[in-house]
Motif scaffolding. Structure first.
Motif, mmCIF file in Angstrom:
data_model
loop_
_atom_site.group_PDB
_atom_site.id
_atom_site.type_symbol
_atom_site.label_atom_id
_atom_site.label_comp_id
_atom_site.label_asym_id
_atom_site.label_seq_id
_atom_site.Cartn_x
_atom_site.Cartn_y
_atom_site.Cartn_z
ATOM 1 N N PRO A 1 2.129 10.146 30.785
ATOM 2 C CA PRO A 1 3.061 9.402 31.645
ATOM 3 C C PRO A 1 3.772 8.292 30.874
ATOM 4 O O PRO A 1 3.224 7.720 29.929
ATOM 5 N N ALA A 2 4.995 8.006 31.294
ATOM 6 C CA ALA A 2 5.785 6.980 30.619
ATOM 7 C C ALA A 2 5.094 5.629 30.657
ATOM 8 O O ALA A 2 5.154 4.857 29.691
ATOM 9 N N ALA A 3 4.424 5.318 31.763
ATOM 10 C CA ALA A 3 3.735 4.035 31.873
ATOM 11 C C ALA A 3 2.632 3.902 30.829
ATOM 12 O O ALA A 3 2.419 2.825 30.247
ATOM 13 N N VAL A 4 1.927 5.012 30.570
ATOM 14 C CA VAL A 4 0.867 4.998 29.559
ATOM 15 C C VAL A 4 1.464 4.801 28.170
ATOM 16 O O VAL A 4 0.938 4.043 27.343
ATOM 17 N N ARG A 5 2.595 5.482 27.891
ATOM 18 C CA ARG A 5 3.242 5.327 26.588
ATOM 19 C C ARG A 5 3.674 3.882 26.374
ATOM 20 O O ARG A 5 3.520 3.340 25.273
ATOM 21 N N ARG A 6 4.182 3.249 27.425
ATOM 22 C CA ARG A 6 4.603 1.847 27.290
ATOM 23 C C ARG A 6 3.392 0.955 27.034
ATOM 24 O O ARG A 6 3.453 0.013 26.245
ATOM 25 N N SER A 7 2.285 1.253 27.704
ATOM 26 C CA SER A 7 1.074 0.465 27.489
ATOM 27 C C SER A 7 0.560 0.633 26.056
ATOM 28 O O SER A 7 0.110 -0.335 25.426
ATOM 29 N N VAL A 8 0.639 1.860 25.558
ATOM 30 C CA VAL A 8 0.225 2.114 24.173
ATOM 31 C C VAL A 8 1.088 1.321 23.210
ATOM 32 O O VAL A 8 0.592 0.725 22.244
ATOM 33 N N ASP A 9 2.388 1.308 23.448
ATOM 34 C CA ASP A 9 3.293 0.554 22.578
ATOM 35 C C ASP A 9 2.969 -0.932 22.601
ATOM 36 O O ASP A 9 3.010 -1.609 21.565
ATOM 37 N N ARG A 10 2.648 -1.481 23.805
ATOM 38 C CA ARG A 10 2.302 -2.905 23.886
ATOM 39 C C ARG A 10 1.019 -3.197 23.121
ATOM 40 O O ARG A 10 0.917 -4.203 22.424
ATOM 41 N N ARG A 11 0.037 -2.289 23.267
ATOM 42 C CA ARG A 11 -1.210 -2.485 22.545
ATOM 43 C C ARG A 11 -1.006 -2.346 21.034
ATOM 44 O O ARG A 11 -1.669 -3.013 20.236
ATOM 45 N N ALA A 12 -0.069 -1.494 20.627
ATOM 46 C CA ALA A 12 0.233 -1.340 19.201
ATOM 47 C C ALA A 12 0.835 -2.618 18.639
ATOM 48 O O ALA A 12 0.562 -3.011 17.502
ATOM 49 N N VAL A 13 1.666 -3.287 19.445
ATOM 50 C CA VAL A 13 2.246 -4.566 19.023
ATOM 51 C C VAL A 13 1.144 -5.605 18.839
ATOM 52 O O VAL A 13 1.113 -6.357 17.857
ATOM 53 N N ALA A 14 0.196 -5.650 19.802
ATOM 54 C CA ALA A 14 -0.924 -6.590 19.693
ATOM 55 C C ALA A 14 -1.772 -6.272 18.460
ATOM 56 O O ALA A 14 -2.232 -7.181 17.748
ATOM 57 N N LEU A 15 -1.954 -4.994 18.197
ATOM 58 C CA LEU A 15 -2.728 -4.578 17.027
ATOM 59 C C LEU A 15 -2.034 -5.003 15.734
ATOM 60 O O LEU A 15 -2.672 -5.465 14.779
ATOM 61 N N ALA A 16 -0.710 -4.864 15.707
ATOM 62 C CA ALA A 16 0.054 -5.270 14.530
ATOM 63 C C ALA A 16 -0.066 -6.768 14.294
ATOM 64 O O ALA A 16 -0.143 -7.225 13.145
ATOM 65 N N ASP A 17 -0.077 -7.555 15.371
ATOM 66 C CA ASP A 17 -0.224 -9.007 15.225
ATOM 67 C C ASP A 17 -1.569 -9.352 14.602
ATOM 68 O O ASP A 17 -1.662 -10.211 13.721
ATOM 69 N N LEU B 1 -3.386 -7.471 12.691
ATOM 70 C CA LEU B 1 -3.417 -6.978 11.314
ATOM 71 C C LEU B 1 -2.334 -7.605 10.447
ATOM 72 O O LEU B 1 -2.197 -7.256 9.269
ATOM 73 N N ASN B 2 -1.540 -8.517 11.035
ATOM 74 C CA ASN B 2 -0.470 -9.199 10.302
ATOM 75 C C ASN B 2 0.531 -8.200 9.711
ATOM 76 O O ASN B 2 0.905 -8.277 8.547
ATOM 77 N N ARG B 3 0.950 -7.237 10.555
ATOM 78 C CA ARG B 3 1.953 -6.265 10.150
ATOM 79 C C ARG B 3 3.145 -6.362 11.077
ATOM 80 O O ARG B 3 3.032 -6.820 12.225
ATOM 81 N N SER B 4 4.291 -5.969 10.577
ATOM 82 C CA SER B 4 5.509 -6.088 11.382
ATOM 83 C C SER B 4 5.491 -5.137 12.579
ATOM 84 O O SER B 4 5.973 -5.476 13.660
ATOM 85 N N THR C 1 0.841 -1.196 0.000
ATOM 86 C CA THR C 1 0.000 0.000 0.000
ATOM 87 C C THR C 1 0.877 1.248 0.000
ATOM 88 O O THR C 1 2.065 1.186 0.350
ATOM 89 N N ALA C 2 0.266 2.366 -0.367
ATOM 90 C CA ALA C 2 1.000 3.630 -0.350
ATOM 91 C C ALA C 2 1.449 3.968 1.065
ATOM 92 O O ALA C 2 2.571 4.441 1.278
ATOM 93 N N GLU C 3 0.602 3.699 2.049
ATOM 94 C CA GLU C 3 0.938 3.999 3.438
ATOM 95 C C GLU C 3 2.124 3.160 3.903
ATOM 96 O O GLU C 3 3.021 3.655 4.595
ATOM 97 N N ARG C 4 2.129 1.898 3.518
ATOM 98 C CA ARG C 4 3.235 1.009 3.905
ATOM 99 C C ARG C 4 4.546 1.487 3.293
ATOM 100 O O ARG C 4 5.592 1.478 3.952
#
Length: 306
Positions: free
Chosen positions: A247-263, A265-268, A198-201
């Motif tokens: 807060p840093a804890a929230v940013r880390r939680s967002v990153d973990r959720r982003a990883v789960a979202l990528a899984d 959606l089958n994205r790296s 995709t163009a976004e990718r």
């Protein structure tokens, strides 16, 4: 009665050589006629083949209501095939137009075309000619001219890259050359699959390249692709600076959720900025207030704790 009286007289008999000459002339005439007939048939077949291959609006079926709700009928499948072929022509048409514009611009072939709006004058720029004659704006003209070489190179490798995808590769081509743009496309294809590019990718991948990336002009696209794979494997995701209000804890939680979202959606990977953008879009959606209501509930809850 003499023999002479009964002589029917067929005229002077031809000599053997004269008879042979007559047969030769007849044979040649027959050969010429046969060749002319074959040439006519070939020309008709060629004309029919050209007409069959010619794209045209008149060849696209008119819109009609569906024959039903289930499987397509044979007629509908045929209509679909013709229409899909028409849509696929769009990709080729972009680069045909881009190359045509670039050829006209480079050779200043517009210089003796009478100006439609200025009698007695000629066009002095490709942009003026494009806009006045064809309604193509300057930015559009520039994008078509900038992208056709990438489109042509990708087509030679069997990729029908649409205009939006090629546009994301133009900055890379301008900075590192055509082979670099083709190589990056190959890398994304190998990583995601041809049908998932995709163009976004492509945009995300280009952003991951380091600013000091050095490429050799004499390397082919395949060599560059192998090098880019190694660069991208070690590249750090380029994120916007994190807000100090989060807060840093929230940013880390967002990153973990982003990883789960990528899984899912089958994205790296999915950059935090992309997650934030989708959250804001969902929050602003007036038709679906799910996120808005959730934020409202959390803010009310937080306010009650004060």
């Amino acid at each position: 009665m003499s023999e002479k009286q009964f002589d029917l007289g067929w005229g002077d008999e031809e000599e053997p050589e004269q008879a042979a000459d007559t047969l030769t002339v007849v044979d040649r005439a027959r050969d010429v006629h046969r060749q002319q007939t074959q040439a006519t048939l070939i020309a008709e077949h060629v004309a029919a083949a050209v007409e069959e291959a010619r794209p045209g609006l008149d060849k696209i079926p008119d819109p009609v209501e569906p024959a039903g709700e289930g499987e397509l009928t044979a007629e509908e499948k045929e209509r679909l095939d013709v229409c899909v072929g028409g849509v696929e022509l769009l990709t080729t048409a972009f680069w045909i137009a881009g190359k045509s514009l670039d050829t006209i611009a480079t050779g200043r072939l517009f210089r003796r075309i009478p100006h439609k709006l200025k009698p007695g004058e000629y066009y002095t720029t490709i942009e003026d000619w494009c806009w006045t004659e064809h309604g193509i704006k300057q930015t559009r003209c520039s994008k078509l001219r900038a992208g056709w070489r990438i489109g042509q190179a990708l087509a030679a490798r069997g990729y029908d890259a649409p205009e939006g995808q090629v546009r994301e590769l133009v900055p890379l081509k301008n900075k590192h050359g055509l082979n670099a743009a083709v190589a990056l496309y190959e890398v994304v294809v190998q990583a995601d699959g041809k049908d998932k590019v995709t163009a976004e990718r492509l945009r995300e991948t280009v952003k991951m390249l380091p600013g000091d990336l050095a490429l050799k002009d004499d390397e082919d696209a395949d060599q560059i692709a192998r090098m880019l794979e190694g660069v991208l494997e070690n590249a750090e995701p380029k994120e916007l600076p994190a807000s100090t209000a989060i807060p840093a804890a929230v940013r880390r939680s967002v990153d973990r959720r982003a990883v789960a979202l990528a899984d899912v959606l089958n994205r790296s990977r999915i950059p935090r900025t992309e997650v934030e953008r989708h959250l804001l879009e969902a929050f602003a959606d007036e038709d679906d207030t799910t996120v808005f209501d959730a934020v409202l509930a959390r803010m009310k809850h937080a306010g009650g704790k004060k």
